[in-house]
Design a protein around this motif. Structure first.
Motif, PDB file in Angstrom:
ATOM      1  N   SER A   1     -22.721 -10.881   6.130  1.00  0.00           N
ATOM      2  CA  SER A   1     -22.462 -10.810   4.676  1.00  0.00           C
ATOM      3  C   SER A   1     -23.767 -10.569   3.935  1.00  0.00           C
ATOM      4  O   SER A   1     -23.807  -9.874   2.919  1.00  0.00           O
ATOM      5  CB  SER A   1     -21.817 -12.100   4.191  1.00  0.00           C
TER       6      SER A   1
ATOM      7  N   THR B   1     -24.636  -7.296   1.483  1.00  0.00           N
ATOM      8  CA  THR B   1     -25.177  -7.365   0.117  1.00  0.00           C
ATOM      9  C   THR B   1     -26.488  -6.598   0.025  1.00  0.00           C
ATOM     10  O   THR B   1     -26.699  -5.815  -0.909  1.00  0.00           O
ATOM     11  CB  THR B   1     -25.400  -8.836  -0.267  1.00  0.00           C
TER      12      THR B   1
ATOM     13  N   LEU C   1     -20.256  -3.442  -2.857  1.00  0.00           N
ATOM     14  CA  LEU C   1     -20.447  -4.811  -3.349  1.00  0.00           C
ATOM     15  C   LEU C   1     -19.116  -5.470  -3.661  1.00  0.00           C
ATOM     16  O   LEU C   1     -18.868  -6.619  -3.307  1.00  0.00           O
ATOM     17  CB  LEU C   1     -21.291  -4.792  -4.624  1.00  0.00           C
ATOM     18  N   SER C   2     -18.223  -4.708  -4.305  1.00  0.00           N
ATOM     19  CA  SER C   2     -17.021  -5.404  -4.769  1.00  0.00           C
ATOM     20  C   SER C   2     -15.964  -5.501  -3.677  1.00  0.00           C
ATOM     21  O   SER C   2     -15.332  -6.546  -3.525  1.00  0.00           O
ATOM     22  CB  SER C   2     -16.452  -4.689  -5.989  1.00  0.00           C
TER      23      SER C   2
ATOM     24  N   ASN D   1     -17.289  -7.644   0.233  1.00  0.00           N
ATOM     25  CA  ASN D   1     -17.243  -9.104   0.384  1.00  0.00           C
ATOM     26  C   ASN D   1     -15.814  -9.622   0.339  1.00  0.00           C
ATOM     27  O   ASN D   1     -15.500 -10.629   0.979  1.00  0.00           O
ATOM     28  CB  ASN D   1     -18.072  -9.748  -0.722  1.00  0.00           C
ATOM     29  N   ALA D   2     -14.950  -8.910  -0.367  1.00  0.00           N
ATOM     30  CA  ALA D   2     -13.545  -9.353  -0.385  1.00  0.00           C
ATOM     31  C   ALA D   2     -12.946  -9.253   1.011  1.00  0.00           C
ATOM     32  O   ALA D   2     -12.271 -10.171   1.493  1.00  0.00           O
ATOM     33  CB  ALA D   2     -12.776  -8.482  -1.365  1.00  0.00           C
TER      34      ALA D   2
ATOM     35  N   PHE E   1     -14.551  -9.470   3.691  1.00  0.00           N
ATOM     36  CA  PHE E   1     -15.183 -10.522   4.506  1.00  0.00           C
ATOM     37  C   PHE E   1     -14.439 -11.836   4.362  1.00  0.00           C
ATOM     38  O   PHE E   1     -14.266 -12.590   5.317  1.00  0.00           O
ATOM     39  CB  PHE E   1     -16.622 -10.712   4.008  1.00  0.00           C
ATOM     40  N   MET E   2     -13.994 -12.090   3.138  1.00  0.00           N
ATOM     41  CA  MET E   2     -13.293 -13.370   2.921  1.00  0.00           C
ATOM     42  C   MET E   2     -11.991 -13.403   3.693  1.00  0.00           C
ATOM     43  O   MET E   2     -11.647 -14.416   4.311  1.00  0.00           O
ATOM     44  CB  MET E   2     -13.038 -13.552   1.440  1.00  0.00           C
TER      45      MET E   2
ATOM     46  N   SER F   1     -19.579  -8.027  -9.964  1.00  0.00           N
ATOM     47  CA  SER F   1     -18.886  -8.176  -8.665  1.00  0.00           C
ATOM     48  C   SER F   1     -19.774  -8.908  -7.681  1.00  0.00           C
ATOM     49  O   SER F   1     -19.282  -9.686  -6.857  1.00  0.00           O
ATOM     50  CB  SER F   1     -18.482  -6.820  -8.108  1.00  0.00           C
ATOM     51  N   LEU F   2     -21.076  -8.742  -7.783  1.00  0.00           N
ATOM     52  CA  LEU F   2     -21.977  -9.487  -6.903  1.00  0.00           C
ATOM     53  C   LEU F   2     -21.860 -10.984  -7.177  1.00  0.00           C
ATOM     54  O   LEU F   2     -21.673 -11.793  -6.271  1.00  0.00           O
ATOM     55  CB  LEU F   2     -23.411  -9.051  -7.134  1.00  0.00           C
TER      56      LEU F   2
ATOM     57  N   TRP G   1     -18.155 -12.234  -6.102  1.00  0.00           N
ATOM     58  CA  TRP G   1     -17.788 -12.222  -4.694  1.00  0.00           C
ATOM     59  C   TRP G   1     -18.760 -13.014  -3.836  1.00  0.00           C
ATOM     60  O   TRP G   1     -18.361 -13.696  -2.910  1.00  0.00           O
ATOM     61  CB  TRP G   1     -17.689 -10.797  -4.172  1.00  0.00           C
TER      62      TRP G   1
ATOM     63  N   LEU H   1     -17.446 -15.948  -1.654  1.00  0.00           N
ATOM     64  CA  LEU H   1     -17.601 -15.798  -0.202  1.00  0.00           C
ATOM     65  C   LEU H   1     -18.419 -16.948   0.363  1.00  0.00           C
ATOM     66  O   LEU H   1     -18.123 -17.468   1.430  1.00  0.00           O
ATOM     67  CB  LEU H   1     -18.285 -14.474   0.118  1.00  0.00           C
TER      68      LEU H   1
ATOM     69  N   VAL I   1     -16.042 -19.790   0.727  1.00  0.00           N
ATOM     70  CA  VAL I   1     -15.081 -19.613   1.824  1.00  0.00           C
ATOM     71  C   VAL I   1     -15.770 -19.827   3.155  1.00  0.00           C
ATOM     72  O   VAL I   1     -15.261 -20.509   4.038  1.00  0.00           O
ATOM     73  CB  VAL I   1     -14.443 -18.207   1.746  1.00  0.00           C
TER      74      VAL I   1
END
Lengths: 88, 101
Positions: A36, A40, A66-67, A70-71, A73-74, B69-70, B73, B77, B80
């Protein structure tokens, strides 16, 4: 070399650090953490290059990474946790 | 002036990156690493983007979207990953009438 290029080389150097834990056969969560961070950092490098070249298509790719990155990844983290619970 | 402010933002961001990322290579617990990495990646990247925004104000929609968004998220994250990584260790709580399994 301009200031931006110097900072870009610094960012690329910092980008290599989290790659090492991903090569080790360690804990899955440490690998997730490292990846992750790689995600980034790579999108920030994309944004930096788009400012240097003034090419905003690359900047758009960096923002999308970026947007959405990570989503995803979750969702993967939840899936791994669920697999861990069910012994999958 | 723009160069100085931008240089400060980029320098602070890069410093945060190099402050938090090497912790990944140590033997600390995953939550310790997660804390340092979250600070480094979120704050550092925000400082870098502030430095870029000062240089390219006309591209503010894209850069502000990237910052938003950084922030969202990366924070979520981090939560999580902390929840998933710490959910596997059974936590025994000492209560007066014995451990609570």
């Amino acid at each position: 070399m301009t200031l931006l290029q110097g900072v870009l080389w610094g960012m690329i150097a910092a980008f290599w650090l989290p790659l090492y834990p991903t090569l080790r056969r360690g804990d899955i969560w440490e690998v997730m953490l490292a990846l992750s961070s790689v995600a980034t950092k790579s999108s920030l490098i994309l944004l930096m290059v788009s400012v240097i070249r003034d090419d905003w298509m690359m900047g758009l790719v960096g923002v999308i990474t970026l947007s959405v990155g990570n989503a995803g990844f979750m969702l993967l983290a939840h899936l791994l946790r669920r697999l861990g619970q069910t012994g999958g | 002036m723009v160069e100085v402010v931008s240089g400060i933002g980029l320098g602070v961001g890069l410093w945060f990156w190099f402050w938090g990322t090497p912790v990944l290579l140590t033997r600390h617990s995953i939550l310790f690493k997660l804390h340092h990495l979250s600070v480094a990646d979120t704050l550092g990247s925000m400082a870098i983007m502030a430095g870029l925004l000062v240089r390219r104000p006309r591209e503010w929609p894209l850069l502000v979207l990237a910052v938003l968004s950084l922030v969202m998220w990366n924070t979520v994250l981090g939560y999580v990953l902390a929840y998933c990584a710490s959910a596997r260790q059974p936590v025994s709580v000492e209560t007066p009438d014995g451990p609570n399994h």
